[in-house]
Design a protein around this motif. Structure first.
Motif, short mmCIF file in Angstrom:
data_model
loop_
_atom_site.label_atom_id
_atom_site.label_comp_id
_atom_site.label_asym_id
_atom_site.label_seq_id
_atom_site.Cartn_x
_atom_site.Cartn_y
_atom_site.Cartn_z
N LEU A 123 -0.72 -1.67 -7.19
CA LEU A 123 0.01 -2.02 -6.00
C LEU A 123 -0.73 -1.73 -4.68
O LEU A 123 -0.85 -2.50 -3.65
N MET A 124 -1.38 -0.57 -4.48
CA MET A 124 -2.36 -0.33 -3.58
C MET A 124 -3.63 -1.30 -3.39
O MET A 124 -3.95 -1.81 -2.29
N VAL A 125 -4.02 -1.60 -4.42
CA VAL A 125 -5.22 -2.75 -4.39
C VAL A 125 -4.79 -3.87 -3.96
O VAL A 125 -5.47 -4.73 -3.21
N ALA A 126 -3.48 -4.42 -4.36
CA ALA A 126 -3.10 -5.65 -3.91
C ALA A 126 -2.85 -5.73 -2.42
O ALA A 126 -3.23 -6.78 -1.88
N GLY A 127 -2.21 -4.73 -2.08
CA GLY A 127 -2.40 -4.57 -0.44
C GLY A 127 -3.55 -4.53 0.30
O GLY A 127 -3.77 -5.10 1.38
N LEU A 128 -4.64 -3.73 -0.36
CA LEU A 128 -5.93 -3.70 0.17
C LEU A 128 -6.46 -5.21 0.31
O LEU A 128 -7.37 -5.69 1.02
N LEU A 129 -6.51 -5.91 -0.90
CA LEU A 129 -7.05 -7.17 -0.97
C LEU A 129 -6.37 -8.19 -0.21
O LEU A 129 -6.97 -9.07 0.49
N MET A 130 -4.98 -8.12 0.35
CA MET A 130 -4.31 -8.86 1.42
C MET A 130 -4.93 -8.66 2.74
O MET A 130 -5.05 -9.17 3.68
N THR A 131 -5.71 -7.53 3.01
CA THR A 131 -6.20 -7.24 4.19
C THR A 131 -7.46 -8.12 4.47
O THR A 131 -7.84 -8.23 5.64
N MET A 132 -8.20 -8.55 3.30
CA MET A 132 -9.14 -9.61 3.60
C MET A 132 -8.92 -10.86 4.31
O MET A 132 -9.55 -11.70 4.93
N LYS A 133 -7.54 -11.18 4.16
CA LYS A 133 -7.04 -12.51 4.81
C LYS A 133 -6.19 -12.26 6.02
O LYS A 133 -5.69 -13.19 6.59
N TRP A 134 -6.11 -10.98 6.50
CA TRP A 134 -5.51 -10.79 7.60
C TRP A 134 -6.12 -11.19 8.92
O TRP A 134 -7.38 -10.81 9.09
N ARG A 135 -5.54 -11.41 9.70
CA ARG A 135 -5.98 -11.93 11.21
C ARG A 135 -5.42 -11.38 12.22
O ARG A 135 -4.28 -11.17 12.20
N MET A 142 0.93 -1.09 0.00
CA MET A 142 -0.09 -0.10 0.13
C MET A 142 0.90 1.15 -0.05
O MET A 142 0.44 2.07 -0.59
N LEU A 143 1.92 1.23 0.89
CA LEU A 143 2.76 2.48 0.78
C LEU A 143 3.63 2.60 -0.41
O LEU A 143 3.94 3.55 -0.85
N LEU A 144 3.93 1.59 -0.83
CA LEU A 144 5.02 1.70 -2.22
C LEU A 144 3.96 1.98 -3.41
O LEU A 144 4.37 2.75 -4.23
N GLY A 145 2.71 1.68 -3.42
CA GLY A 145 1.69 2.27 -4.60
C GLY A 145 1.64 3.73 -4.15
O GLY A 145 1.59 4.60 -5.37
N LEU A 146 1.62 4.33 -3.15
CA LEU A 146 1.39 5.66 -2.77
C LEU A 146 2.60 6.18 -3.14
O LEU A 146 2.53 7.23 -3.91
N ALA A 147 3.60 5.95 -2.74
CA ALA A 147 4.97 6.41 -3.16
C ALA A 147 5.17 6.63 -4.70
O ALA A 147 5.68 7.60 -5.02
N TRP A 148 4.72 5.49 -5.36
CA TRP A 148 4.86 5.56 -6.80
C TRP A 148 4.26 6.63 -7.36
O TRP A 148 4.69 7.30 -8.12
#
Length: 96
Positions: free
Chosen positions: A84-96, A41-47
């Motif tokens: 990049l940001m969407v990939a990070g946000l999609l990862m939040t769905m599996k985060w516990r 998420m931060l890499l996408g924002l930085a890009w």
């Protein structure tokens, strides 16, 4: 006046087979997973920030560009940054 018939309601019973507890194999996410998630998420924002600040054409012409290769990508920079940001946000769905 005649009294209306009273209908007998059937009692709803829960099927005991569907109420058996299932052991879920769930634990907290590893720190690596969380780091990659936040990093994407931060890499996408930085890009996107770097594209706006260093690669966009300035009033001085193309000589003033610090990142020629990024400027050549033009609108593809938006796809890269937001992907990049969407990939990070999609990862939040599996985060516990």
């Amino acid at each position: 006046m005649p009294k209306s018939k009273v209908r007998k309601k059937t009692d709803y019973t829960i099927n005991p087979a569907s109420r058996t507890p299932v052991k879920v194999k769930a634990g907290p996410s590893s720190t690596i997973y969380v780091g990659v998630m936040l990093g994407l998420m931060l890499l996408g924002l930085a890009w996107l920030v770097v594209y706006y600040l260093a690669a966009t054409p300035s009033t001085f012409g193309d000589e003033g560009q610090a990142l020629h290769w990024m400027a050549n990508l033009n609108a593809w920079n938006f796809l890269i940054g937001f992907s990049l940001m969407v990939a990070g946000l999609l990862m939040t769905m599996k985060w516990r």
